[in-house]
Design an enzyme around this catalytic site. Structure first.
Site, mmCIF file in Angstrom:
data_model
loop_
_atom_site.group_PDB
_atom_site.id
_atom_site.type_symbol
_atom_site.label_atom_id
_atom_site.label_comp_id
_atom_site.label_asym_id
_atom_site.label_seq_id
_atom_site.Cartn_x
_atom_site.Cartn_y
_atom_site.Cartn_z
ATOM 1 N N GLY A 1 39.335 4.060 7.319
ATOM 2 C CA GLY A 1 40.110 5.092 7.589
ATOM 3 C C GLY A 1 39.076 6.492 7.248
ATOM 4 C CE LYS B 1 33.949 -3.289 -14.221
ATOM 5 N NZ LYS B 1 34.994 -4.569 -13.972
ATOM 6 C CD GLU C 1 48.321 10.168 26.118
ATOM 7 O OE1 GLU C 1 47.531 9.378 26.615
ATOM 8 O OE2 GLU C 1 48.997 10.986 26.962
ATOM 9 C CB CYS D 1 47.530 8.055 33.449
ATOM 10 S SG CYS D 1 45.789 8.081 34.260
ATOM 11 C CG HIS E 1 46.108 10.686 29.569
ATOM 12 N ND1 HIS E 1 46.324 9.533 29.403
ATOM 13 C CD2 HIS E 1 45.124 10.671 30.899
ATOM 14 C CE1 HIS E 1 45.927 8.531 30.134
ATOM 15 N NE2 HIS E 1 45.182 8.976 31.000
ATOM 16 N NE ARG F 1 35.839 5.518 37.739
ATOM 17 C CZ ARG F 1 35.827 4.854 36.534
ATOM 18 N NH1 ARG F 1 36.867 4.277 35.776
ATOM 19 N NH2 ARG F 1 34.570 4.964 35.725
#
Length: 557
Positions: free
Chosen positions: A16, A227, A522, A383, A520, A473
Protein backbone atom coordinates in the site's frame (compact mmCIF):
# COMPACT_ATOMS: atom_id res chain seq x y z
CA UNK A 1 11.65 25.61 -4.15
CA UNK A 2 9.93 22.24 -4.26
CA UNK A 3 10.99 19.74 -1.61
CA UNK A 4 10.78 15.99 -2.09
CA UNK A 5 9.57 13.01 -0.10
CA UNK A 6 10.63 9.64 -1.53
CA UNK A 7 8.44 6.69 -0.55
CA UNK A 8 10.05 3.25 -0.92
CA UNK A 9 8.87 -0.25 -0.07
CA UNK A 10 10.49 -3.31 1.43
CA UNK A 11 9.98 -7.00 2.28
CA UNK A 12 7.06 -7.65 -0.10
CA UNK A 13 5.04 -5.79 -2.71
CA UNK A 14 1.38 -4.71 -2.42
CA UNK A 15 1.77 -3.20 1.04
CA UNK A 16 0.00 0.00 0.00
CA UNK A 17 2.75 2.50 -0.83
CA UNK A 18 0.29 4.36 -3.05
CA UNK A 19 -2.28 4.71 -0.28
CA UNK A 20 0.43 5.75 2.21
CA UNK A 21 1.84 8.36 -0.18
CA UNK A 22 -1.64 9.68 -1.04
CA UNK A 23 -2.61 9.84 2.64
CA UNK A 24 0.52 11.82 3.51
CA UNK A 25 -0.26 14.15 0.60
CA UNK A 26 -3.81 14.63 1.90
CA UNK A 27 -2.54 15.59 5.37
CA UNK A 28 0.01 18.04 3.95
CA UNK A 29 -2.64 19.57 1.68
CA UNK A 30 -4.93 20.01 4.69
CA UNK A 31 -2.09 22.02 6.26
CA UNK A 32 -2.20 24.50 3.39
CA UNK A 33 0.70 23.13 1.35
CA UNK A 34 0.59 22.66 -2.41
CA UNK A 35 1.33 18.99 -3.05
CA UNK A 36 1.80 16.74 -6.06
CA UNK A 37 2.68 13.05 -6.37
CA UNK A 38 4.72 11.02 -8.85
CA UNK A 39 4.90 7.27 -9.43
CA UNK A 40 8.09 5.66 -10.77
CA UNK A 41 7.49 2.18 -12.21
CA UNK A 42 10.55 -0.08 -12.67
CA UNK A 43 9.07 -2.28 -15.40
CA UNK A 44 10.41 -1.97 -18.95
CA UNK A 45 7.00 -1.50 -20.57
CA UNK A 46 6.62 2.06 -21.85
CA UNK A 47 3.25 2.32 -20.09
CA UNK A 48 0.66 -0.09 -18.64
CA UNK A 49 -1.72 0.43 -21.58
CA UNK A 50 -1.11 -3.01 -23.11
CA UNK A 51 -0.51 -4.90 -19.87
CA UNK A 52 -2.94 -7.57 -18.70
CA UNK A 53 -5.35 -6.45 -15.96
CA UNK A 54 -4.62 -9.78 -14.25
CA UNK A 55 -0.96 -8.74 -13.84
CA UNK A 56 -1.16 -4.99 -13.45
CA UNK A 57 -4.70 -4.18 -12.37
CA UNK A 58 -6.54 -1.14 -13.64
CA UNK A 59 -5.08 1.33 -16.13
CA UNK A 60 -5.89 4.84 -14.88
CA UNK A 61 -6.39 7.51 -17.56
CA UNK A 62 -5.42 11.12 -16.85
CA UNK A 63 -7.06 14.25 -18.25
CA UNK A 64 -4.33 14.61 -20.86
CA UNK A 65 -4.83 11.03 -22.09
CA UNK A 66 -1.95 9.18 -20.42
CA UNK A 67 -2.42 5.50 -19.57
CA UNK A 68 -0.92 5.22 -16.11
CA UNK A 69 -0.59 3.14 -12.96
CA UNK A 70 -3.70 2.71 -10.80
CA UNK A 71 -1.92 4.51 -7.93
CA UNK A 72 -2.49 7.79 -9.81
CA UNK A 73 -6.18 7.17 -9.25
CA UNK A 74 -5.53 7.07 -5.50
CA UNK A 75 -3.55 10.30 -5.78
CA UNK A 76 -6.42 12.14 -7.48
CA UNK A 77 -8.96 10.79 -5.01
CA UNK A 78 -6.93 11.96 -2.00
CA UNK A 79 -5.77 15.43 -3.11
CA UNK A 80 -7.09 18.21 -5.35
CA UNK A 81 -4.07 18.27 -7.70
CA UNK A 82 -4.83 16.54 -11.02
CA UNK A 83 -2.34 14.04 -12.39
CA UNK A 84 -0.81 14.27 -15.86
CA UNK A 85 1.35 12.12 -18.10
CA UNK A 86 4.48 13.51 -16.40
CA UNK A 87 3.34 12.16 -13.01
CA UNK A 88 4.05 8.54 -13.97
CA UNK A 89 7.01 7.13 -15.85
CA UNK A 90 8.67 3.77 -16.33
CA UNK A 91 12.08 2.23 -16.97
CA UNK A 92 10.92 1.80 -20.56
CA UNK A 93 10.34 5.53 -20.97
CA UNK A 94 13.67 6.39 -19.37
CA UNK A 95 15.67 4.05 -21.61
CA UNK A 96 13.68 5.15 -24.66
CA UNK A 97 14.55 8.79 -23.93
CA UNK A 98 18.25 8.06 -23.28
CA UNK A 99 18.60 5.94 -26.43
CA UNK A 100 16.93 8.67 -28.49
CA UNK A 101 19.43 11.19 -27.13
CA UNK A 102 22.33 8.85 -27.86
CA UNK A 103 21.15 8.41 -31.46
CA UNK A 104 20.94 12.19 -31.86
CA UNK A 105 24.50 12.53 -30.59
CA UNK A 106 23.56 14.47 -27.46
CA UNK A 107 26.18 12.59 -25.42
CA UNK A 108 28.99 13.59 -27.79
CA UNK A 109 30.30 10.07 -28.28
CA UNK A 110 30.54 9.17 -24.60
CA UNK A 111 29.87 5.64 -23.36
CA UNK A 112 26.25 5.71 -22.19
CA UNK A 113 25.91 4.06 -18.78
CA UNK A 114 23.38 3.55 -16.00
CA UNK A 115 25.39 6.01 -13.91
CA UNK A 116 25.31 8.88 -14.74
CA UNK A 117 23.10 8.87 -17.85
CA UNK A 118 20.13 6.76 -16.73
CA UNK A 119 20.12 8.17 -13.19
CA UNK A 120 20.41 11.75 -14.51
CA UNK A 121 17.47 11.13 -16.83
CA UNK A 122 15.39 9.79 -13.93
CA UNK A 123 16.16 12.92 -11.92
CA UNK A 124 15.20 15.11 -14.88
CA UNK A 125 11.89 13.24 -15.26
CA UNK A 126 11.17 13.66 -11.53
CA UNK A 127 11.84 17.41 -11.60
CA UNK A 128 9.85 17.81 -14.83
CA UNK A 129 6.92 15.92 -13.31
CA UNK A 130 6.94 18.09 -10.20
CA UNK A 131 7.18 21.28 -12.25
CA UNK A 132 4.14 20.31 -14.36
CA UNK A 133 1.83 20.10 -11.32
CA UNK A 134 -1.65 21.53 -11.88
CA UNK A 135 -1.48 23.27 -8.49
CA UNK A 136 1.38 25.52 -9.65
CA UNK A 137 4.86 25.13 -8.18
CA UNK A 138 4.32 22.56 -5.40
CA UNK A 139 5.74 22.98 -1.92
CA UNK A 140 6.16 19.21 -1.68
CA UNK A 141 6.43 16.50 -4.34
CA UNK A 142 5.92 12.99 -2.99
CA UNK A 143 7.68 10.42 -5.17
CA UNK A 144 6.58 6.79 -4.88
CA UNK A 145 9.26 4.37 -6.09
CA UNK A 146 7.59 1.21 -7.37
CA UNK A 147 8.84 -2.26 -6.57
CA UNK A 148 10.66 -3.50 -3.50
CA UNK A 149 14.12 -2.65 -2.15
CA UNK A 150 16.42 -5.42 -3.35
CA UNK A 151 14.77 -5.76 -6.77
CA UNK A 152 17.33 -5.30 -9.51
CA UNK A 153 14.84 -3.27 -11.55
CA UNK A 154 14.46 -0.63 -8.80
CA UNK A 155 18.17 0.04 -8.29
CA UNK A 156 18.56 2.89 -10.84
CA UNK A 157 15.55 4.69 -9.35
CA UNK A 158 16.85 4.38 -5.80
CA UNK A 159 20.31 5.52 -6.89
CA UNK A 160 18.76 8.52 -8.67
CA UNK A 161 16.80 9.40 -5.51
CA UNK A 162 19.98 9.15 -3.43
CA UNK A 163 21.90 11.39 -5.83
CA UNK A 164 19.04 13.88 -5.97
CA UNK A 165 18.86 14.10 -2.18
CA UNK A 166 22.62 14.68 -1.98
CA UNK A 167 22.56 17.31 -4.73
CA UNK A 168 19.69 19.26 -3.20
CA UNK A 169 21.25 19.39 0.27
CA UNK A 170 19.89 19.09 3.80
CA UNK A 171 16.21 19.67 4.53
CA UNK A 172 15.29 19.43 0.85
CA UNK A 173 14.46 15.73 0.62
CA UNK A 174 13.56 12.91 2.97
CA UNK A 175 12.86 9.19 2.73
CA UNK A 176 9.86 7.23 4.00
CA UNK A 177 10.21 3.45 3.92
CA UNK A 178 7.17 1.15 4.08
CA UNK A 179 7.82 -2.37 5.36
CA UNK A 180 5.97 -5.43 6.60
CA UNK A 181 5.93 -6.59 10.22
CA UNK A 182 4.28 -10.00 9.92
CA UNK A 183 2.35 -11.78 12.65
CA UNK A 184 3.57 -15.38 12.95
CA UNK A 185 0.64 -17.34 14.34
CA UNK A 186 2.68 -20.35 15.47
CA UNK A 187 4.96 -18.10 17.53
CA UNK A 188 2.14 -15.82 18.62
CA UNK A 189 4.14 -12.65 17.97
CA UNK A 190 5.05 -9.96 15.47
CA UNK A 191 8.41 -10.39 13.75
CA UNK A 192 10.58 -7.31 13.22
CA UNK A 193 13.50 -9.05 11.51
CA UNK A 194 12.19 -8.55 7.92
CA UNK A 195 11.96 -4.80 8.57
CA UNK A 196 15.47 -4.72 10.02
CA UNK A 197 16.85 -6.49 6.95
CA UNK A 198 14.90 -4.26 4.56
CA UNK A 199 16.31 -1.10 6.15
CA UNK A 200 19.78 -2.65 6.09
CA UNK A 201 19.37 -3.30 2.34
CA UNK A 202 18.30 0.31 1.80
CA UNK A 203 21.27 1.63 3.76
CA UNK A 204 23.63 -0.49 1.63
CA UNK A 205 22.42 1.58 -1.33
CA UNK A 206 23.27 4.74 0.60
CA UNK A 207 19.78 5.72 1.77
CA UNK A 208 18.94 6.06 5.46
CA UNK A 209 15.17 6.42 5.91
CA UNK A 210 13.87 9.24 8.07
CA UNK A 211 10.55 7.48 8.72
CA UNK A 212 9.44 3.85 8.81
CA UNK A 213 5.83 2.96 8.10
CA UNK A 214 5.39 -0.52 9.53
CA UNK A 215 2.48 -2.48 8.04
CA UNK A 216 0.86 -5.15 10.16
CA UNK A 217 -2.53 -6.72 10.67
CA UNK A 218 -2.68 -5.10 14.11
CA UNK A 219 -1.25 -2.11 15.95
CA UNK A 220 2.44 -2.61 16.72
CA UNK A 221 3.21 -2.37 20.48
CA UNK A 222 5.59 0.32 21.71
CA UNK A 223 8.24 -2.20 22.76
CA UNK A 224 8.36 -3.63 19.22
CA UNK A 225 8.58 -0.11 17.78
CA UNK A 226 11.50 0.59 20.12
CA UNK A 227 13.20 -2.58 18.94
CA UNK A 228 12.77 -1.60 15.28
CA UNK A 229 14.11 1.88 16.10
CA UNK A 230 17.26 0.53 17.73
CA UNK A 231 18.14 -1.88 14.90
CA UNK A 232 17.24 0.46 12.03
CA UNK A 233 18.71 3.71 13.40
CA UNK A 234 15.38 5.52 12.98
CA UNK A 235 14.04 7.57 15.93
CA UNK A 236 11.30 5.76 17.82
CA UNK A 237 8.70 8.47 17.18
CA UNK A 238 9.40 8.03 13.45
CA UNK A 239 8.61 4.29 13.57
CA UNK A 240 4.92 4.49 12.73
CA UNK A 241 2.44 1.65 13.00
CA UNK A 242 0.10 1.23 10.03
CA UNK A 243 -2.41 -1.50 10.75
CA UNK A 244 -5.16 -2.94 8.57
CA UNK A 245 -8.19 -0.67 8.27
CA UNK A 246 -11.63 -1.41 6.86
CA UNK A 247 -11.49 1.81 4.80
CA UNK A 248 -8.54 3.49 3.10
CA UNK A 249 -10.09 6.84 4.01
CA UNK A 250 -9.14 6.22 7.65
CA UNK A 251 -5.42 6.19 6.85
CA UNK A 252 -4.82 9.99 6.80
CA UNK A 253 -6.13 10.29 10.37
CA UNK A 254 -4.15 7.21 11.46
CA UNK A 255 -0.88 8.69 10.16
CA UNK A 256 -1.61 12.17 11.49
CA UNK A 257 -2.40 10.86 14.97
CA UNK A 258 1.11 9.36 15.09
CA UNK A 259 2.73 12.60 13.93
CA UNK A 260 3.90 11.64 10.43
CA UNK A 261 3.19 15.06 8.92
CA UNK A 262 4.92 16.83 11.82
CA UNK A 263 8.05 14.70 11.31
CA UNK A 264 8.09 15.43 7.56
CA UNK A 265 7.56 19.17 8.06
CA UNK A 266 10.34 19.27 10.65
CA UNK A 267 12.74 17.38 8.39
CA UNK A 268 11.97 19.64 5.40
CA UNK A 269 11.89 22.82 7.53
CA UNK A 270 8.31 23.63 6.56
CA UNK A 271 6.05 25.65 8.87
CA UNK A 272 2.50 25.22 7.57
CA UNK A 273 -0.75 25.70 9.49
CA UNK A 274 -2.23 22.94 11.64
CA UNK A 275 -3.87 20.02 9.87
CA UNK A 276 -7.64 19.95 9.44
CA UNK A 277 -8.84 16.43 8.69
CA UNK A 278 -12.51 17.05 9.49
CA UNK A 279 -13.49 16.28 5.88
CA UNK A 280 -11.99 12.79 6.19
CA UNK A 281 -13.70 12.22 9.53
CA UNK A 282 -17.04 13.26 8.02
CA UNK A 283 -16.58 10.90 5.06
CA UNK A 284 -15.76 7.96 7.31
CA UNK A 285 -18.79 8.81 9.46
CA UNK A 286 -21.03 8.72 6.38
CA UNK A 287 -19.47 5.46 5.23
CA UNK A 288 -19.97 3.75 8.58
CA UNK A 289 -23.52 4.96 9.32
CA UNK A 290 -25.66 4.57 6.18
CA UNK A 291 -29.45 4.79 6.35
CA UNK A 292 -30.09 2.46 3.41
CA UNK A 293 -28.52 -0.56 1.72
CA UNK A 294 -28.57 -1.79 -1.89
CA UNK A 295 -26.92 -4.60 -3.85
CA UNK A 296 -25.46 -3.85 -7.27
CA UNK A 297 -24.30 -6.61 -9.59
CA UNK A 298 -21.10 -5.93 -11.53
CA UNK A 299 -21.08 -8.26 -14.53
CA UNK A 300 -17.64 -8.79 -16.07
CA UNK A 301 -14.83 -11.21 -16.80
CA UNK A 302 -12.22 -9.87 -14.34
CA UNK A 303 -14.47 -10.35 -11.32
CA UNK A 304 -11.87 -12.47 -9.50
CA UNK A 305 -9.44 -9.53 -9.48
CA UNK A 306 -11.06 -6.39 -8.08
CA UNK A 307 -7.86 -4.38 -8.76
CA UNK A 308 -9.04 -4.35 -12.39
CA UNK A 309 -12.01 -2.20 -11.37
CA UNK A 310 -10.37 -0.15 -8.61
CA UNK A 311 -11.66 3.30 -9.65
CA UNK A 312 -15.13 1.93 -10.35
CA UNK A 313 -15.37 0.31 -6.92
CA UNK A 314 -14.20 3.54 -5.27
CA UNK A 315 -16.71 5.60 -7.31
CA UNK A 316 -19.55 3.43 -6.00
CA UNK A 317 -18.13 3.85 -2.49
CA UNK A 318 -18.13 7.64 -2.95
CA UNK A 319 -21.75 7.50 -4.11
CA UNK A 320 -22.48 5.43 -1.02
CA UNK A 321 -21.11 8.21 1.20
CA UNK A 322 -23.12 10.93 -0.53
CA UNK A 323 -26.44 9.05 -0.64
CA UNK A 324 -26.31 7.52 2.86
CA UNK A 325 -26.64 4.14 1.19
CA UNK A 326 -24.41 1.15 1.81
CA UNK A 327 -23.52 -0.33 -1.57
CA UNK A 328 -22.86 -4.06 -1.65
CA UNK A 329 -21.10 -5.01 -4.87
CA UNK A 330 -21.76 -8.53 -6.09
CA UNK A 331 -19.25 -9.66 -8.72
CA UNK A 332 -20.85 -11.87 -11.36
CA UNK A 333 -18.85 -13.79 -13.96
CA UNK A 334 -20.47 -13.18 -17.34
CA UNK A 335 -19.41 -16.65 -18.52
CA UNK A 336 -21.46 -18.14 -15.68
CA UNK A 337 -24.51 -16.33 -17.07
CA UNK A 338 -23.83 -17.87 -20.49
CA UNK A 339 -23.89 -21.31 -18.84
CA UNK A 340 -26.56 -20.96 -16.15
CA UNK A 341 -28.76 -18.05 -17.25
CA UNK A 342 -29.77 -14.87 -15.43
CA UNK A 343 -31.10 -16.43 -12.21
CA UNK A 344 -28.14 -14.96 -10.29
CA UNK A 345 -29.33 -11.43 -11.20
CA UNK A 346 -32.90 -11.61 -9.93
CA UNK A 347 -32.22 -10.39 -6.38
CA UNK A 348 -30.17 -7.38 -7.49
CA UNK A 349 -31.22 -3.75 -7.09
CA UNK A 350 -29.19 -2.65 -10.14
CA UNK A 351 -26.87 -4.04 -12.82
CA UNK A 352 -23.58 -2.54 -14.00
CA UNK A 353 -21.46 -3.71 -16.95
CA UNK A 354 -18.01 -2.05 -16.82
CA UNK A 355 -15.41 -1.48 -19.51
CA UNK A 356 -13.49 -4.37 -20.99
CA UNK A 357 -12.31 -5.92 -24.22
CA UNK A 358 -12.33 -9.21 -26.08
CA UNK A 359 -15.09 -11.59 -27.12
CA UNK A 360 -15.01 -13.91 -24.11
CA UNK A 361 -18.03 -13.47 -21.87
CA UNK A 362 -19.78 -10.87 -24.04
CA UNK A 363 -22.92 -12.92 -24.69
CA UNK A 364 -23.34 -13.33 -20.93
CA UNK A 365 -23.11 -9.56 -20.52
CA UNK A 366 -25.68 -9.06 -23.28
CA UNK A 367 -28.01 -11.52 -21.53
CA UNK A 368 -27.60 -9.53 -18.30
CA UNK A 369 -28.40 -6.29 -20.14
CA UNK A 370 -31.51 -7.81 -21.70
CA UNK A 371 -32.66 -8.97 -18.27
CA UNK A 372 -32.10 -5.47 -16.80
CA UNK A 373 -34.01 -3.82 -19.66
CA UNK A 374 -36.96 -6.21 -19.61
CA UNK A 375 -37.22 -6.44 -15.80
CA UNK A 376 -36.91 -2.64 -15.45
CA UNK A 377 -33.84 -3.01 -13.21
CA UNK A 378 -31.60 0.12 -13.19
CA UNK A 379 -28.71 -0.38 -15.61
CA UNK A 380 -25.43 1.47 -16.10
CA UNK A 381 -23.13 0.51 -18.97
CA UNK A 382 -19.63 1.97 -19.11
CA UNK A 383 -17.57 1.93 -22.34
CA UNK A 384 -18.02 -1.70 -23.49
CA UNK A 385 -21.13 -1.76 -21.28
CA UNK A 386 -22.69 0.96 -23.45
CA UNK A 387 -21.65 -0.74 -26.69
CA UNK A 388 -23.19 -4.04 -25.58
CA UNK A 389 -26.38 -2.23 -24.52
CA UNK A 390 -26.63 -0.82 -28.05
CA UNK A 391 -26.02 -4.29 -29.53
CA UNK A 392 -28.70 -5.82 -27.28
CA UNK A 393 -31.19 -3.09 -28.22
CA UNK A 394 -30.41 -3.51 -31.93
CA UNK A 395 -30.95 -7.27 -31.70
CA UNK A 396 -33.94 -7.54 -29.37
CA UNK A 397 -35.86 -4.31 -29.98
CA UNK A 398 -34.95 -3.11 -33.48
CA UNK A 399 -34.78 -6.66 -34.86
CA UNK A 400 -31.22 -6.73 -36.24
CA UNK A 401 -30.61 -10.27 -34.96
CA UNK A 402 -26.99 -10.45 -36.15
CA UNK A 403 -26.04 -7.00 -34.83
CA UNK A 404 -22.57 -7.06 -33.31
CA UNK A 405 -19.26 -5.29 -32.87
CA UNK A 406 -16.41 -5.91 -35.26
CA UNK A 407 -14.32 -6.52 -32.14
CA UNK A 408 -16.21 -9.81 -31.74
CA UNK A 409 -17.33 -10.61 -35.30
CA UNK A 410 -15.49 -9.19 -38.30
CA UNK A 411 -18.05 -10.69 -40.69
CA UNK A 412 -21.22 -9.24 -39.18
CA UNK A 413 -23.24 -7.28 -41.77
CA UNK A 414 -24.75 -5.06 -39.05
CA UNK A 415 -21.72 -3.35 -37.52
CA UNK A 416 -23.53 -1.33 -34.89
CA UNK A 417 -20.17 -0.96 -33.11
CA UNK A 418 -16.97 -0.65 -35.14
CA UNK A 419 -13.29 0.20 -34.87
CA UNK A 420 -12.58 3.89 -35.22
CA UNK A 421 -10.51 3.26 -38.37
CA UNK A 422 -13.38 1.38 -40.07
CA UNK A 423 -16.19 3.65 -38.93
CA UNK A 424 -19.24 4.54 -41.06
CA UNK A 425 -20.73 8.03 -41.30
CA UNK A 426 -24.50 8.60 -41.43
CA UNK A 427 -24.51 8.14 -45.22
CA UNK A 428 -22.87 4.73 -44.90
CA UNK A 429 -19.48 5.85 -46.21
CA UNK A 430 -16.43 4.29 -44.55
CA UNK A 431 -14.36 6.90 -42.73
CA UNK A 432 -10.70 5.94 -42.67
CA UNK A 433 -8.73 7.30 -39.74
CA UNK A 434 -4.97 7.03 -39.39
CA UNK A 435 -2.25 8.09 -36.98
CA UNK A 436 -2.52 11.62 -38.43
CA UNK A 437 -6.25 11.92 -37.73
CA UNK A 438 -7.48 14.06 -34.84
CA UNK A 439 -8.35 10.97 -32.81
CA UNK A 440 -4.75 9.78 -32.95
CA UNK A 441 -4.97 6.30 -34.42
CA UNK A 442 -7.22 3.62 -33.02
CA UNK A 443 -7.47 4.72 -29.39
CA UNK A 444 -9.43 7.66 -28.02
CA UNK A 445 -7.79 8.79 -24.78
CA UNK A 446 -8.23 11.59 -22.27
CA UNK A 447 -10.89 14.18 -21.50
CA UNK A 448 -13.39 15.50 -24.00
CA UNK A 449 -16.24 17.95 -23.40
CA UNK A 450 -19.56 17.25 -25.11
CA UNK A 451 -22.94 19.03 -25.17
CA UNK A 452 -25.93 17.12 -23.79
CA UNK A 453 -29.31 16.84 -25.49
CA UNK A 454 -31.90 18.95 -23.64
CA UNK A 455 -34.73 17.19 -21.86
CA UNK A 456 -32.84 13.95 -21.26
CA UNK A 457 -31.93 12.07 -18.11
CA UNK A 458 -28.31 12.87 -18.97
CA UNK A 459 -29.12 16.58 -18.65
CA UNK A 460 -30.75 15.96 -15.27
CA UNK A 461 -27.56 14.23 -14.10
CA UNK A 462 -24.82 16.37 -15.68
CA UNK A 463 -26.37 19.64 -16.78
CA UNK A 464 -25.74 21.21 -20.19
CA UNK A 465 -22.50 19.39 -20.98
CA UNK A 466 -20.27 16.54 -19.86
CA UNK A 467 -16.47 16.40 -19.61
CA UNK A 468 -15.16 12.90 -18.98
CA UNK A 469 -12.16 10.70 -19.82
CA UNK A 470 -12.00 8.07 -22.54
CA UNK A 471 -10.06 4.89 -23.25
CA UNK A 472 -11.45 2.88 -26.13
CA UNK A 473 -10.97 1.84 -29.75
CA UNK A 474 -14.55 1.12 -30.80
CA UNK A 475 -17.50 3.48 -31.31
CA UNK A 476 -21.25 3.17 -31.83
CA UNK A 477 -21.74 3.32 -35.60
CA UNK A 478 -23.68 6.41 -36.71
CA UNK A 479 -25.07 4.53 -39.70
CA UNK A 480 -27.43 2.61 -37.38
CA UNK A 481 -28.43 5.49 -35.11
CA UNK A 482 -31.64 6.37 -37.05
CA UNK A 483 -32.89 2.77 -36.66
CA UNK A 484 -31.96 2.72 -32.97
CA UNK A 485 -33.70 6.05 -32.37
CA UNK A 486 -36.79 4.84 -34.24
CA UNK A 487 -36.91 1.94 -31.77
CA UNK A 488 -36.92 4.38 -28.85
CA UNK A 489 -33.23 4.64 -27.90
CA UNK A 490 -31.98 8.17 -27.18
CA UNK A 491 -28.47 9.38 -28.01
CA UNK A 492 -28.22 11.98 -25.26
CA UNK A 493 -24.68 13.29 -25.87
CA UNK A 494 -22.35 13.50 -28.88
CA UNK A 495 -18.82 14.74 -29.45
CA UNK A 496 -18.99 18.26 -30.94
CA UNK A 497 -16.51 17.76 -33.79
CA UNK A 498 -16.72 14.08 -34.83
CA UNK A 499 -20.43 13.63 -33.91
CA UNK A 500 -19.66 10.38 -32.08
CA UNK A 501 -22.31 9.01 -29.65
CA UNK A 502 -21.14 9.60 -26.07
CA UNK A 503 -24.22 8.73 -24.02
CA UNK A 504 -27.35 6.68 -24.62
CA UNK A 505 -30.45 6.14 -22.55
CA UNK A 506 -33.94 4.75 -22.73
CA UNK A 507 -36.92 7.06 -22.19
CA UNK A 508 -38.70 6.69 -18.86
CA UNK A 509 -41.72 5.37 -20.77
CA UNK A 510 -39.58 2.31 -21.59
CA UNK A 511 -37.39 2.04 -18.48
CA UNK A 512 -37.01 3.99 -15.19
CA UNK A 513 -33.18 4.24 -15.35
CA UNK A 514 -31.17 2.79 -18.25
CA UNK A 515 -27.98 4.68 -19.16
CA UNK A 516 -24.87 3.87 -21.20
CA UNK A 517 -21.75 6.03 -21.44
CA UNK A 518 -18.81 5.64 -23.81
CA UNK A 519 -16.44 7.37 -21.39
CA UNK A 520 -15.14 6.30 -17.96
CA UNK A 521 -16.83 8.44 -15.29
CA UNK A 522 -15.12 6.49 -12.50
CA UNK A 523 -11.83 8.28 -13.24
CA UNK A 524 -13.20 11.65 -12.09
CA UNK A 525 -15.06 10.54 -8.96
CA UNK A 526 -13.60 11.69 -5.63
CA UNK A 527 -14.66 11.08 -2.02
CA UNK A 528 -14.93 14.85 -1.52
CA UNK A 529 -17.72 15.36 -4.06
CA UNK A 530 -18.80 11.95 -5.28
CA UNK A 531 -19.94 11.78 -8.91
CA UNK A 532 -23.37 12.80 -10.24
CA UNK A 533 -23.77 9.73 -12.47
CA UNK A 534 -22.95 7.21 -9.75
CA UNK A 535 -25.06 9.07 -7.18
CA UNK A 536 -28.02 8.97 -9.58
CA UNK A 537 -27.39 5.26 -10.25
CA UNK A 538 -27.34 4.38 -6.54
CA UNK A 539 -30.49 6.45 -5.97
CA UNK A 540 -32.17 4.56 -8.83
CA UNK A 541 -31.13 1.24 -7.27
CA UNK A 542 -32.65 2.35 -3.96
CA UNK A 543 -35.88 3.48 -5.66
CA UNK A 544 -36.13 0.12 -7.47
CA UNK A 545 -35.60 -1.75 -4.21
CA UNK A 546 -38.27 0.28 -2.44
CA UNK A 547 -40.80 -0.15 -5.26
CA UNK A 548 -40.15 -3.89 -5.36
CA UNK A 549 -40.52 -4.14 -1.58
CA UNK A 550 -43.78 -2.19 -1.73
CA UNK A 551 -45.08 -4.51 -4.45
CA UNK A 552 -44.15 -7.59 -2.41
CA UNK A 553 -45.90 -6.17 0.66
CA UNK A 554 -48.97 -5.44 -1.48
CA UNK A 555 -49.04 -9.01 -2.77
CA UNK A 556 -48.87 -10.42 0.77
CA UNK A 557 -51.66 -8.11 1.90
Amino acid sequence: MTKYVFVTGGVVSSLGKGIAAASLAAILESRGLKVTLLKLDPYINVDPGTMSPFQHGEVFVTEDGAETDLDLGHYERFISTKMRKANNFTTGQIYESVIRKERRGDYLGKTVQVIPHITNEIQAFIERGAASATCGEPDVAIVEVGGTVGDIESLPFLEAARQMSLRMGRNSACFVHLTLVPWVATAGELKTKPTQHSVQKLREIGISPHVLLCRADRRIPDDERAKISMFSNVPEDAVISVWDADSIYKIPQMLHDQGLDAIICEELKLEPKAADLSMWSDLVEKLEHPRHEVTIGMVGKYVDLTESYKSLIEALRHASMHTSTKVNIEYIDSEEIETHGVESLKHLDAVLVPGGFGRRGTEGKIAAIRYAREAKVPYLGICLGMQLAVIEFARDVVGLKDANSTEFDQETPNRVVALITEWYDREGRVEKRTEESDLGGTMRLGSQRCPIKPGTMAEEIYGKDVNERHRHRYEVNNRFVPQLEAGGLIISARTPSEDLPEMMELPRSMHPWFVGVQFHPEFTSTPRDGHPLFKSFVEAALAHQQSRTAAEVGEKA
